[in-house]
Every structure is written in C-alpha cells, then in structure tokens.
Design a protein around this motif. Sequence first.
Motif, PDB file in Angstrom:
ATOM      1  N   ARG A   1      -4.859  11.794   6.737  1.00 55.60           N
ATOM      2  CA  ARG A   1      -4.909  12.947   5.733  1.00 55.60           C
ATOM      3  C   ARG A   1      -4.036  12.803   4.472  1.00 55.60           C
ATOM      4  NH1 ARG A   1      -5.016  17.850  10.187  1.00 55.60           N
ATOM      5  NH2 ARG A   1      -4.496  16.227  11.569  1.00 55.60           N
ATOM      6  N   ARG A   2      -3.085  12.333   4.631  1.00 55.38           N
ATOM      7  CA  ARG A   2      -2.196  12.182   3.260  1.00 55.38           C
ATOM      8  C   ARG A   2      -3.045  11.312   2.394  1.00 55.38           C
ATOM      9  NH1 ARG A   2       3.544  10.983   6.110  1.00 55.38           N
ATOM     10  NH2 ARG A   2       3.768  12.970   7.185  1.00 55.38           N
ATOM     11  N   SER A   3      -3.690  10.129   2.733  1.00 50.55           N
ATOM     12  CA  SER A   3      -4.225   9.286   1.915  1.00 50.55           C
ATOM     13  C   SER A   3      -5.357   9.929   1.215  1.00 50.55           C
ATOM     14  CB  SER A   3      -4.981   8.168   2.622  1.00 50.55           C
ATOM     15  OG  SER A   3      -5.509   7.311   1.744  1.00 50.55           O
ATOM     16  N   LEU A   4      -5.997  10.821   1.779  1.00 49.38           N
ATOM     17  CA  LEU A   4      -7.213  11.718   1.280  1.00 49.38           C
ATOM     18  C   LEU A   4      -6.803  12.772   0.289  1.00 49.38           C
ATOM     19  CD1 LEU A   4     -10.237  12.301   1.278  1.00 49.38           C
ATOM     20  CD2 LEU A   4      -9.737  13.857   3.077  1.00 49.38           C
ATOM     21  N   ALA A   5      -5.700  13.264   0.585  1.00 53.53           N
ATOM     22  CA  ALA A   5      -4.946  14.240  -0.472  1.00 53.53           C
ATOM     23  C   ALA A   5      -4.265  13.796  -1.614  1.00 53.53           C
ATOM     24  CB  ALA A   5      -3.805  15.013   0.318  1.00 53.53           C
ATOM     25  N   LEU A   6      -3.670  12.349  -1.490  1.00 53.26           N
ATOM     26  CA  LEU A   6      -2.987  11.729  -2.609  1.00 53.26           C
ATOM     27  C   LEU A   6      -4.061  10.983  -3.409  1.00 53.26           C
ATOM     28  CD1 LEU A   6       0.073  10.233  -0.584  1.00 53.26           C
ATOM     29  CD2 LEU A   6       0.154  12.214  -2.313  1.00 53.26           C
ATOM     30  N   PHE A   7      -4.962  10.241  -2.800  1.00 61.39           N
ATOM     31  CA  PHE A   7      -5.883   9.438  -3.473  1.00 61.39           C
ATOM     32  C   PHE A   7      -7.500   9.903  -3.676  1.00 61.39           C
ATOM     33  CE2 PHE A   7      -2.469   6.791  -1.355  1.00 61.39           C
ATOM     34  CZ  PHE A   7      -1.883   6.303  -2.644  1.00 61.39           C
ATOM     35  N   GLY A   8      -7.744  10.925  -2.835  1.00 64.41           N
ATOM     36  CA  GLY A   8      -9.057  11.355  -3.057  1.00 64.41           C
ATOM     37  C   GLY A   8     -10.039  10.615  -1.958  1.00 64.41           C
ATOM     38  N   TYR A   9      -9.525   9.499  -1.351  1.00 63.06           N
ATOM     39  CA  TYR A   9     -10.365   9.074  -0.322  1.00 63.06           C
ATOM     40  C   TYR A   9      -9.567   8.323   0.827  1.00 63.06           C
ATOM     41  CZ  TYR A   9      -9.034   5.716  -4.089  1.00 63.06           C
ATOM     42  OH  TYR A   9      -8.404   5.168  -5.176  1.00 63.06           O
ATOM     43  N   GLY A  10     -10.174   8.123   2.006  1.00 66.57           N
ATOM     44  CA  GLY A  10      -9.363   7.558   3.321  1.00 66.57           C
ATOM     45  C   GLY A  10      -8.544   6.279   3.139  1.00 66.57           C
ATOM     46  N   PRO A  11      -7.916   6.069   4.225  1.00 61.16           N
ATOM     47  CA  PRO A  11      -7.158   4.629   3.985  1.00 61.16           C
ATOM     48  C   PRO A  11      -8.029   3.394   3.965  1.00 61.16           C
ATOM     49  CG  PRO A  11      -6.929   5.805   6.320  1.00 61.16           C
ATOM     50  CD  PRO A  11      -7.456   6.804   5.369  1.00 61.16           C
ATOM     51  N   LYS A  12      -9.088   3.272   4.722  1.00 57.46           N
ATOM     52  CA  LYS A  12      -9.813   2.229   4.602  1.00 57.46           C
ATOM     53  C   LYS A  12     -10.427   1.991   3.594  1.00 57.46           C
ATOM     54  CE  LYS A  12     -10.959   2.080   9.474  1.00 57.46           C
ATOM     55  NZ  LYS A  12     -11.147   0.933  10.189  1.00 57.46           N
ATOM     56  N   THR A  13     -10.849   2.978   2.473  1.00 55.61           N
ATOM     57  CA  THR A  13     -11.225   2.907   1.287  1.00 55.61           C
ATOM     58  C   THR A  13     -10.279   2.464   0.363  1.00 55.61           C
ATOM     59  OG1 THR A  13     -13.043   4.416   1.714  1.00 55.61           O
ATOM     60  CG2 THR A  13     -12.475   4.161  -0.488  1.00 55.61           C
ATOM     61  N   LEU A  14      -9.008   3.137   0.488  1.00 52.70           N
ATOM     62  CA  LEU A  14      -7.951   2.805  -0.388  1.00 52.70           C
ATOM     63  C   LEU A  14      -7.401   1.367  -0.033  1.00 52.70           C
ATOM     64  CD1 LEU A  14      -5.327   3.366  -2.303  1.00 52.70           C
ATOM     65  CD2 LEU A  14      -4.219   3.942  -0.195  1.00 52.70           C
ATOM     66  N   ALA A  15      -7.482   0.605   1.331  1.00 52.94           N
ATOM     67  CA  ALA A  15      -7.426  -0.732   1.459  1.00 52.94           C
ATOM     68  C   ALA A  15      -8.138  -1.605   0.859  1.00 52.94           C
ATOM     69  CB  ALA A  15      -7.346  -0.794   2.861  1.00 52.94           C
ATOM     70  N   ARG A  16      -9.856  -1.281   0.680  1.00 56.36           N
ATOM     71  CA  ARG A  16     -10.708  -1.983   0.031  1.00 56.36           C
ATOM     72  C   ARG A  16     -10.472  -2.052  -1.286  1.00 56.36           C
ATOM     73  NH1 ARG A  16     -16.177   0.358   1.271  1.00 56.36           N
ATOM     74  NH2 ARG A  16     -16.889  -1.401   0.082  1.00 56.36           N
ATOM     75  N   ILE A  17     -10.011  -0.934  -1.989  1.00 62.67           N
ATOM     76  CA  ILE A  17      -9.778  -0.900  -3.463  1.00 62.67           C
ATOM     77  C   ILE A  17      -8.664  -1.689  -3.693  1.00 62.67           C
ATOM     78  CG2 ILE A  17      -8.983   0.567  -5.329  1.00 62.67           C
ATOM     79  CD1 ILE A  17     -10.804   2.835  -3.986  1.00 62.67           C
ATOM     80  N   LEU A  18      -7.411  -1.775  -3.152  1.00 58.50           N
ATOM     81  CA  LEU A  18      -6.154  -2.448  -3.325  1.00 58.50           C
ATOM     82  C   LEU A  18      -6.350  -3.982  -2.903  1.00 58.50           C
ATOM     83  CD1 LEU A  18      -3.447  -0.307  -1.578  1.00 58.50           C
ATOM     84  CD2 LEU A  18      -4.020  -0.542  -3.956  1.00 58.50           C
ATOM     85  N   ARG A  19      -7.422  -4.473  -2.102  1.00 58.94           N
ATOM     86  CA  ARG A  19      -7.828  -5.684  -1.905  1.00 58.94           C
ATOM     87  C   ARG A  19      -8.747  -6.246  -3.303  1.00 58.94           C
ATOM     88  NH1 ARG A  19     -11.596  -7.619   3.058  1.00 58.94           N
ATOM     89  NH2 ARG A  19     -12.727  -6.238   1.997  1.00 58.94           N
ATOM     90  N   MET A  20      -9.461  -5.192  -3.487  1.00 60.42           N
ATOM     91  CA  MET A  20     -10.406  -5.670  -4.662  1.00 60.42           C
ATOM     92  C   MET A  20      -9.510  -5.937  -6.017  1.00 60.42           C
ATOM     93  SD  MET A  20     -13.367  -3.454  -6.810  1.00 60.42           S
ATOM     94  CE  MET A  20     -11.892  -2.468  -7.413  1.00 60.42           C
ATOM     95  N   ARG A  21      -8.307  -5.177  -6.249  1.00 62.11           N
ATOM     96  CA  ARG A  21      -7.744  -5.096  -7.341  1.00 62.11           C
ATOM     97  C   ARG A  21      -6.652  -6.332  -7.250  1.00 62.11           C
ATOM     98  NH1 ARG A  21      -5.754  -0.077 -10.356  1.00 62.11           N
ATOM     99  NH2 ARG A  21      -4.320  -1.656 -10.796  1.00 62.11           N
ATOM    100  N   ARG A  22      -6.300  -6.882  -6.143  1.00 59.75           N
ATOM    101  CA  ARG A  22      -5.637  -8.341  -5.968  1.00 59.75           C
ATOM    102  C   ARG A  22      -6.651  -9.284  -6.214  1.00 59.75           C
ATOM    103  NH1 ARG A  22      -3.773  -5.536  -1.289  1.00 59.75           N
ATOM    104  NH2 ARG A  22      -5.342  -6.765  -0.143  1.00 59.75           N
ATOM    105  N   ALA A  23      -7.627  -9.170  -5.776  1.00 59.44           N
ATOM    106  CA  ALA A  23      -8.885 -10.341  -6.099  1.00 59.44           C
ATOM    107  C   ALA A  23      -9.128 -10.210  -7.595  1.00 59.44           C
ATOM    108  CB  ALA A  23     -10.134  -9.992  -5.468  1.00 59.44           C
ATOM    109  N   LEU A  24      -9.301  -9.299  -8.359  1.00 59.73           N
ATOM    110  CA  LEU A  24      -9.449  -9.388  -9.623  1.00 59.73           C
ATOM    111  C   LEU A  24      -8.242  -9.772 -10.612  1.00 59.73           C
ATOM    112  CD1 LEU A  24     -11.316  -5.859 -10.033  1.00 59.73           C
ATOM    113  CD2 LEU A  24     -12.276  -8.374 -10.265  1.00 59.73           C
TER     114      LEU A  24
END
Length: 69
Positions: free
Chosen positions: A1-24
């Motif tokens: 719930r914290r991830s959703l409140a802070l970032f607007g999406y759940g922890p799995k989506t956040l992990a995917r976005i962070l992985r994509m940013r590292r890749a880029l």
Amino acid sequence: RRSLALFGYGPKTLARILRMRRALDLAHAGAPLAEVAARTGYADQAHLTRDVREFAGMPPTRLLAEAGG
C-alpha cells in the motif's frame, strides 16, 4: 500500500520501472542492448524492449536517440 500511495503503482511495477531505468543507464553509457538486457535481469533483448515500450511508449533505440545517447 505504501508503494501505491507514494508512487502511484504497486511494488512489482516499481521494481520493473527501476530495472528499466538501470538498463537504460547502461545502454546510455554505450553497452549493447543484448548485453544490457542480460546484465539487468531481462530474459532477452526483446523482453527489455517490451518493457521500455510499455513504460516509455517507444523502443529503447529511439528513446536513447532522443535522450542524446
């Protein structure tokens, strides 16, 4: 719930976005996309490309070109 409140999406989506940013970041530094995908935990380059398209709306080569890299 914290991830959703802070970032607007759940922890799995956040992990995917962070992985994509590292890749880029690696790709921007000049590493080939196939190597970037392997080093950042993607199954293959196509998997990386699908994630970038989903989150950025364009393939990684175009995104990197528009970002000046």
